[in-house]
Write an enzyme that holds these catalytic residues in place. Sequence first.
Site, PDB file in Angstrom:
ATOM      1  N   HIS A 101       0.834  -1.206   0.000  1.00  0.00           N
ATOM      2  CA  HIS A 101       0.000   0.000   0.000  1.00  0.00           C
ATOM      3  C   HIS A 101       0.862   1.247   0.000  1.00  0.00           C
ATOM      4  O   HIS A 101       1.940   1.282   0.571  1.00  0.00           O
ATOM      5  CB  HIS A 101      -0.955   0.020   1.198  1.00  0.00           C
ATOM      6  CG  HIS A 101      -0.302  -0.263   2.521  1.00  0.00           C
ATOM      7  ND1 HIS A 101       0.013  -1.539   2.938  1.00  0.00           N
ATOM      8  CD2 HIS A 101       0.110   0.566   3.502  1.00  0.00           C
ATOM      9  CE1 HIS A 101       0.589  -1.477   4.121  1.00  0.00           C
ATOM     10  NE2 HIS A 101       0.668  -0.206   4.491  1.00  0.00           N
ATOM     11  N   HIS A 103       0.751   5.062   1.256  1.00  0.00           N
ATOM     12  CA  HIS A 103       0.061   6.060   2.078  1.00  0.00           C
ATOM     13  C   HIS A 103       0.163   7.400   1.351  1.00  0.00           C
ATOM     14  O   HIS A 103       1.255   7.810   0.937  1.00  0.00           O
ATOM     15  CB  HIS A 103       0.765   6.257   3.425  1.00  0.00           C
ATOM     16  CG  HIS A 103       0.732   5.082   4.348  1.00  0.00           C
ATOM     17  ND1 HIS A 103      -0.176   4.972   5.375  1.00  0.00           N
ATOM     18  CD2 HIS A 103       1.510   3.973   4.424  1.00  0.00           C
ATOM     19  CE1 HIS A 103       0.058   3.851   6.045  1.00  0.00           C
ATOM     20  NE2 HIS A 103       1.077   3.222   5.496  1.00  0.00           N
TER      21      HIS A 103
HETATM   22  P1  5GP Z   1       1.440   0.127   7.448  1.00  0.00           P
HETATM   23  O1  5GP Z   1       1.693   0.286   8.916  1.00  0.00           O
HETATM   24  O2  5GP Z   1       1.422  -1.344   7.071  1.00  0.00           O
HETATM   25  O3  5GP Z   1       2.305   0.946   6.552  1.00  0.00           O
HETATM   26  O4  5GP Z   1      -0.012   0.708   7.196  1.00  0.00           O
HETATM   27  C1  5GP Z   1      -1.167  -0.015   7.460  1.00  0.00           C
HETATM   28  C2  5GP Z   1      -2.253   0.994   7.686  1.00  0.00           C
HETATM   29  O5  5GP Z   1      -3.492   0.312   7.635  1.00  0.00           O
HETATM   30  C3  5GP Z   1      -2.174   1.687   9.047  1.00  0.00           C
HETATM   31  O6  5GP Z   1      -1.967   3.075   8.873  1.00  0.00           O
HETATM   32  C4  5GP Z   1      -3.540   1.389   9.681  1.00  0.00           C
HETATM   33  O7  5GP Z   1      -4.109   2.496  10.337  1.00  0.00           O
HETATM   34  C5  5GP Z   1      -4.373   0.953   8.503  1.00  0.00           C
HETATM   35  N1  5GP Z   1      -5.411  -0.015   8.849  1.00  0.00           N
HETATM   36  C6  5GP Z   1      -5.268  -1.094   9.663  1.00  0.00           C
HETATM   37  N2  5GP Z   1      -6.436  -1.766   9.735  1.00  0.00           N
HETATM   38  C7  5GP Z   1      -7.315  -1.083   8.962  1.00  0.00           C
HETATM   39  C8  5GP Z   1      -8.698  -1.286   8.643  1.00  0.00           C
HETATM   40  O8  5GP Z   1      -9.354  -2.230   9.086  1.00  0.00           O
HETATM   41  N3  5GP Z   1      -9.264  -0.378   7.811  1.00  0.00           N
HETATM   42  C9  5GP Z   1      -8.579   0.686   7.296  1.00  0.00           C
HETATM   43  N4  5GP Z   1      -9.246   1.510   6.503  1.00  0.00           N
HETATM   44  N5  5GP Z   1      -7.277   0.896   7.574  1.00  0.00           N
HETATM   45  C10 5GP Z   1      -6.653   0.030   8.387  1.00  0.00           C
END
Ligand code: 5GP
Length: 142
Positions: A101, A103
């Site tokens: 993903h 951001h």
């Molecule tokens: P990472 O930490 O892997 O770069 O980003 C994962 C993101 O997914 C985090 O910012 C977190 O807030 C988001 N996230 C986790 N669970 C969910 C969910 O159930 N729904 C949504 N919309 N975002 C989520």
Amino acid sequence: MKHDDCLFCKIIEGEIPSAKVYEDDHVYAFMDISQVTTGHTLVIPKVHTRDIYETPADVAGELFARVPKIAQAIKEAYNPVGMNLLNNNEIMAGQSVFHLHIHIIPRYSDEDGFDAKWITRNDEFSMEELKEIAEKISSSIN
Ligand code: 5GP
Ligand code: ZN
């Protein structure tokens, strides 16, 4: 393509609710559930891919091709003064969901909740050392 235990695959399938911003054949974009700043959006490929290392070039291409227009829409909607793009890979780098993903984080001020500071240490490397590092990496590109 769908990965059984993947949260974001479930979001794409609608098995888990999300606040959708954009969708087409290749990507899905939605609100991050924990908004670092207002408008914080995640853009994901519909094909499950764990991280940047596992991502085929065509999937990466389709994914990133959508990022400018989504960023532009966030800019129009919220008028931020800046925008950061971020992609975390592996736990050490902050990855918590193992479906690639991007951001998109609109920025409003120094104290808007997002901080991406690092220590600039370019004075520690001579051009010779930089070229050595570059050569080590470039020889691994295939
Ligand atoms: P990472 O930490 O892997 O770069 O980003 C994962 C993101 O997914 C985090 O910012 C977190 O807030 C988001 N996230 C986790 N669970 C969910 C969910 O159930 N729904 C949504 N919309 N975002 C989520
Ligand atoms: Zn997935």
